[in-house]
Design a protein around this motif. Structure first.
Motif, PDB file in Angstrom:
ATOM      1  N   CYS A 110       1.004  -1.216  -0.040  1.00  0.00           N
ATOM      2  CA  CYS A 110       0.000  -0.104   0.018  1.00  0.00           C
ATOM      3  C   CYS A 110       0.921   1.181  -0.037  1.00  0.00           C
ATOM      4  CB  CYS A 110      -0.879   0.081   1.125  1.00  0.00           C
ATOM      5  SG  CYS A 110      -0.130   0.369   2.639  1.00  0.00           S
ATOM      6  N   ARG A 111       0.225   2.394  -0.144  1.00  0.00           N
ATOM      7  CA  ARG A 111       0.980   3.741  -0.441  1.00  0.00           C
ATOM      8  C   ARG A 111       1.703   3.889   1.027  1.00  0.00           C
ATOM      9  NH1 ARG A 111      -0.642   8.316   1.988  1.00  0.00           N
ATOM     10  NH2 ARG A 111      -2.775   7.639   2.623  1.00  0.00           N
ATOM     11  N   LEU A 112       1.407   3.518   2.215  1.00  0.00           N
ATOM     12  CA  LEU A 112       2.138   3.848   3.407  1.00  0.00           C
ATOM     13  C   LEU A 112       3.237   2.866   3.593  1.00  0.00           C
ATOM     14  CD1 LEU A 112      -0.934   4.278   5.853  1.00  0.00           C
ATOM     15  CD2 LEU A 112       0.288   5.864   4.672  1.00  0.00           C
ATOM     16  N   CYS A 113       3.215   1.450   3.034  1.00  0.00           N
ATOM     17  CA  CYS A 113       4.246   0.596   3.242  1.00  0.00           C
ATOM     18  C   CYS A 113       5.406   0.868   2.119  1.00  0.00           C
ATOM     19  CB  CYS A 113       3.721  -0.755   3.148  1.00  0.00           C
ATOM     20  SG  CYS A 113       2.581  -1.244   4.741  1.00  0.00           S
ATOM     21  N   CYS A 114       4.715   1.346   0.981  1.00  0.00           N
ATOM     22  CA  CYS A 114       5.812   1.069  -0.111  1.00  0.00           C
ATOM     23  C   CYS A 114       7.003   2.416  -0.142  1.00  0.00           C
ATOM     24  CB  CYS A 114       5.205   1.309  -1.349  1.00  0.00           C
ATOM     25  SG  CYS A 114       4.309   3.017  -1.898  1.00  0.00           S
ATOM     26  N   GLY A 115       6.720   3.216   0.803  1.00  0.00           N
ATOM     27  CA  GLY A 115       7.749   4.154   1.195  1.00  0.00           C
ATOM     28  C   GLY A 115       7.937   5.304   0.155  1.00  0.00           C
ATOM     29  N   LEU A 116       6.812   5.340  -0.784  1.00  0.00           N
ATOM     30  CA  LEU A 116       6.754   6.281  -1.794  1.00  0.00           C
ATOM     31  C   LEU A 116       5.742   7.668  -1.527  1.00  0.00           C
ATOM     32  CD1 LEU A 116       6.478   3.727  -4.777  1.00  0.00           C
ATOM     33  CD2 LEU A 116       8.564   4.761  -4.044  1.00  0.00           C
ATOM     34  N   ASP A 117       5.839   8.574  -2.136  1.00  0.00           N
ATOM     35  CA  ASP A 117       4.710   9.581  -2.100  1.00  0.00           C
ATOM     36  C   ASP A 117       4.125  10.103  -3.366  1.00  0.00           C
ATOM     37  OD1 ASP A 117       3.211  11.335  -0.410  1.00  0.00           O
ATOM     38  OD2 ASP A 117       5.005  12.095   0.677  1.00  0.00           O
ATOM     39  N   HIS A 118       3.069  10.868  -3.143  1.00  0.00           N
ATOM     40  CA  HIS A 118       2.397  11.429  -4.321  1.00  0.00           C
ATOM     41  C   HIS A 118       3.254  12.682  -4.831  1.00  0.00           C
ATOM     42  CE1 HIS A 118      -1.327   9.126  -4.590  1.00  0.00           C
ATOM     43  NE2 HIS A 118      -1.350   9.088  -3.357  1.00  0.00           N
ATOM     44  N   SER A 119       3.429  12.953  -6.190  1.00  0.00           N
ATOM     45  CA  SER A 119       4.128  14.025  -6.546  1.00  0.00           C
ATOM     46  C   SER A 119       3.479  15.272  -6.033  1.00  0.00           C
ATOM     47  CB  SER A 119       4.241  13.901  -7.993  1.00  0.00           C
ATOM     48  OG  SER A 119       2.992  14.014  -8.714  1.00  0.00           O
ATOM     49  N   SER A 120       2.249  15.506  -5.939  1.00  0.00           N
ATOM     50  CA  SER A 120       1.572  16.923  -5.763  1.00  0.00           C
ATOM     51  C   SER A 120       2.010  17.074  -4.366  1.00  0.00           C
ATOM     52  CB  SER A 120       0.136  16.360  -5.651  1.00  0.00           C
ATOM     53  OG  SER A 120      -0.436  15.493  -4.858  1.00  0.00           O
ATOM     54  N   ARG A 121       2.526  16.605  -3.580  1.00  0.00           N
ATOM     55  CA  ARG A 121       3.128  16.974  -2.293  1.00  0.00           C
ATOM     56  C   ARG A 121       4.461  17.562  -2.287  1.00  0.00           C
ATOM     57  NH1 ARG A 121       2.740  13.076   2.000  1.00  0.00           N
ATOM     58  NH2 ARG A 121       3.197  15.005   3.399  1.00  0.00           N
ATOM     59  N   HIS A 122       5.019  17.195  -3.523  1.00  0.00           N
ATOM     60  CA  HIS A 122       6.541  17.640  -3.516  1.00  0.00           C
ATOM     61  C   HIS A 122       7.044  18.658  -4.300  1.00  0.00           C
ATOM     62  CE1 HIS A 122       7.775  14.796  -0.639  1.00  0.00           C
ATOM     63  NE2 HIS A 122       6.982  13.949  -1.102  1.00  0.00           N
ATOM     64  N   VAL A 123       5.929  18.890  -5.363  1.00  0.00           N
ATOM     65  CA  VAL A 123       6.166  19.764  -6.573  1.00  0.00           C
ATOM     66  C   VAL A 123       6.641  21.240  -6.149  1.00  0.00           C
ATOM     67  CG1 VAL A 123       5.227  20.807  -8.544  1.00  0.00           C
ATOM     68  CG2 VAL A 123       5.106  18.492  -8.172  1.00  0.00           C
ATOM     69  N   HIS A 124       5.665  21.801  -5.401  1.00  0.00           N
ATOM     70  CA  HIS A 124       6.117  23.077  -4.884  1.00  0.00           C
ATOM     71  C   HIS A 124       6.902  23.119  -3.540  1.00  0.00           C
ATOM     72  CE1 HIS A 124       3.389  24.190  -7.534  1.00  0.00           C
ATOM     73  NE2 HIS A 124       2.250  23.562  -7.360  1.00  0.00           N
ATOM     74  N   ARG A 125       7.440  21.993  -3.199  1.00  0.00           N
ATOM     75  CA  ARG A 125       8.071  22.032  -1.737  1.00  0.00           C
ATOM     76  C   ARG A 125       9.456  23.243  -1.855  1.00  0.00           C
ATOM     77  NH1 ARG A 125      10.685  17.236   1.158  1.00  0.00           N
ATOM     78  NH2 ARG A 125       8.680  17.146   1.919  1.00  0.00           N
ATOM     79  N   ARG A 126      10.192  23.279  -3.190  1.00  0.00           N
ATOM     80  CA  ARG A 126      11.325  24.262  -3.072  1.00  0.00           C
ATOM     81  C   ARG A 126      10.946  25.642  -3.014  1.00  0.00           C
ATOM     82  NH1 ARG A 126      14.560  22.259  -8.259  1.00  0.00           N
ATOM     83  NH2 ARG A 126      14.986  19.929  -7.493  1.00  0.00           N
ATOM     84  N   ARG A 127       9.702  25.774  -3.626  1.00  0.00           N
ATOM     85  CA  ARG A 127       9.068  27.307  -3.778  1.00  0.00           C
ATOM     86  C   ARG A 127       8.798  27.642  -2.088  1.00  0.00           C
ATOM     87  NH1 ARG A 127       4.513  29.947  -7.251  1.00  0.00           N
ATOM     88  NH2 ARG A 127       5.546  32.100  -7.254  1.00  0.00           N
ATOM     89  N   TRP A 128       8.135  26.818  -1.517  1.00  0.00           N
ATOM     90  CA  TRP A 128       7.561  27.149  -0.079  1.00  0.00           C
ATOM     91  C   TRP A 128       9.005  27.121   0.808  1.00  0.00           C
ATOM     92  CZ3 TRP A 128       3.395  29.016  -0.046  1.00  0.00           C
ATOM     93  CH2 TRP A 128       2.421  28.749  -0.927  1.00  0.00           C
TER      94      TRP A 128
END
Ligand SMILES: [Zn+2]
Length: 188
Positions: A110-128
């Protein structure tokens, strides 16, 4: 001239592309059920654009996912909602009910076990993080935290004025970077 470092020195980890869910093969039990792939006896072969292939064989209470070198059993967990039955699976790693299983290193979980995350949560990280850095710098000279807003007057005392100049120069530099990045984004 002495160069000074700003910020706490802690660097937040940048999430690499290969750790985004969208880059990995994913089995959606709702799509599988819609195509009849959860009916006992049905075998579905899924082929992803990256060349990954998995065969899913349905049994009465479980799915058997077979890849080139692995075989995984996944329990089905249908849920009755009124007259409808909504398909679901139990993650083979944590037994949590889920709709998607994501492949990572040849294993579906599942999403929690695979150690991956959705791109939508990381695209703007640098800007923030750039905005946060600017707000912090602006706080040092008691300026309004929003970028490009006017700075308070320069202090008269030598030490305070020197600090002001240093921080103001860094704010200007960071804001120029932010503006440059912003214009890049609007173009694409
Ligand atoms: Zn799990």
């Amino acid at each position: 001239m002495r160069t000074r470092k700003f910020g706490s020195g802690r660097r937040r980890e940048v999430w690499p592309d290969h750790r985004l869910i969208e880059r990995h093969p994913r089995v959606c039990v709702l799509a599988l059920a819609r195509d009849g792939g959860t009916v006992a006896g049905v075998v579905t072969t899924l082929r992803w654009t990256n060349g990954f292939v998995a065969t899913i064989r349905a049994e009465p209470t479980r799915l058997i996912i077979e890849t080139a070198d692995r075989r995984q059993m996944v329990a089905l967990d249908p849920k009755r909602c009124g007259f409808l039955v909504r398909a679901g699976m139990l993650c083979p790693a944590c037994s949590r009910r889920c709709v998607h299983l994501i492949e990572n290193g040849g294993i579906f979980s599942c999403r929690l076990c695979c150690g991956l995350d959705h791109s939508s949560r990381h695209v703007h990280r640098r800007r923030w993080s750039a905005l946060g850095r600017i707000a912090k710098l602006r706080g040092k000279i008691k300026a309004d935290p929003s970028p490009l807003s006017p700075l308070p007057p320069r202090p008269r005392w030598n030490t305070a004025a020197a600090k002001y100049d240093r921080v103001a120069a860094e704010i200007e530099r960071q804001e120029a970077i932010l503006i440059g990045r912003g214009s890049q984004w609007t173009k694409s």
